[in-house]
Design a protein around this motif. Sequence first.
Motif: not given
Length: 147
Positions: A15-26, A55-62, A76-80
């Motif tokens: 057992d442990g933790l799976r960490v997933t981070v959305q981030v621009p590919e660069t 890459a997919g698309t992350q969307s958000f509103r500030s 929208e920001v392209p992210c992986v």
Amino acid sequence: MKTPELKTGRFIPEDGLRVTVQVPETHVQRIVDAVLAVSTLKYGDYDRVTFQTSAGTQSFRSLGSGRNAATEAAVEVPCVELSFFLGREDAGAAQVLESVYASHPYEEPVIYVAPSLRTLHIRGMDEDNPNRFWNSAPEDWVPDAHR
């Protein structure tokens, strides 16, 4: 949700933790380097084990309550997605997550941390299996060092 008890002679559950981070590919490599500075990301007989999606698309509103001005519509920001597993023997999860925050370009990075169960092979078992890449002609994805 309760993790199933997996008793078998084929693999060792951990057992442990799976960490997933959305981030621009660069910025992926910067985050990987920061995580590796505090954890080896060991996975059985391997280390530095990560996964990156296409890459997919992350969307958000500030909302304007943070550093950035409010936006009328979502942007929208392209992210992986970068993911990795932290086992019991790895550096503390808080330290790893702090390294992600320090190296991520966002004020509020999208990071998911979920309890997870991984399976680790039993060394030396099943090496003559015809499905193993070393028991057939090398495919394009096989690294040169393993041919």
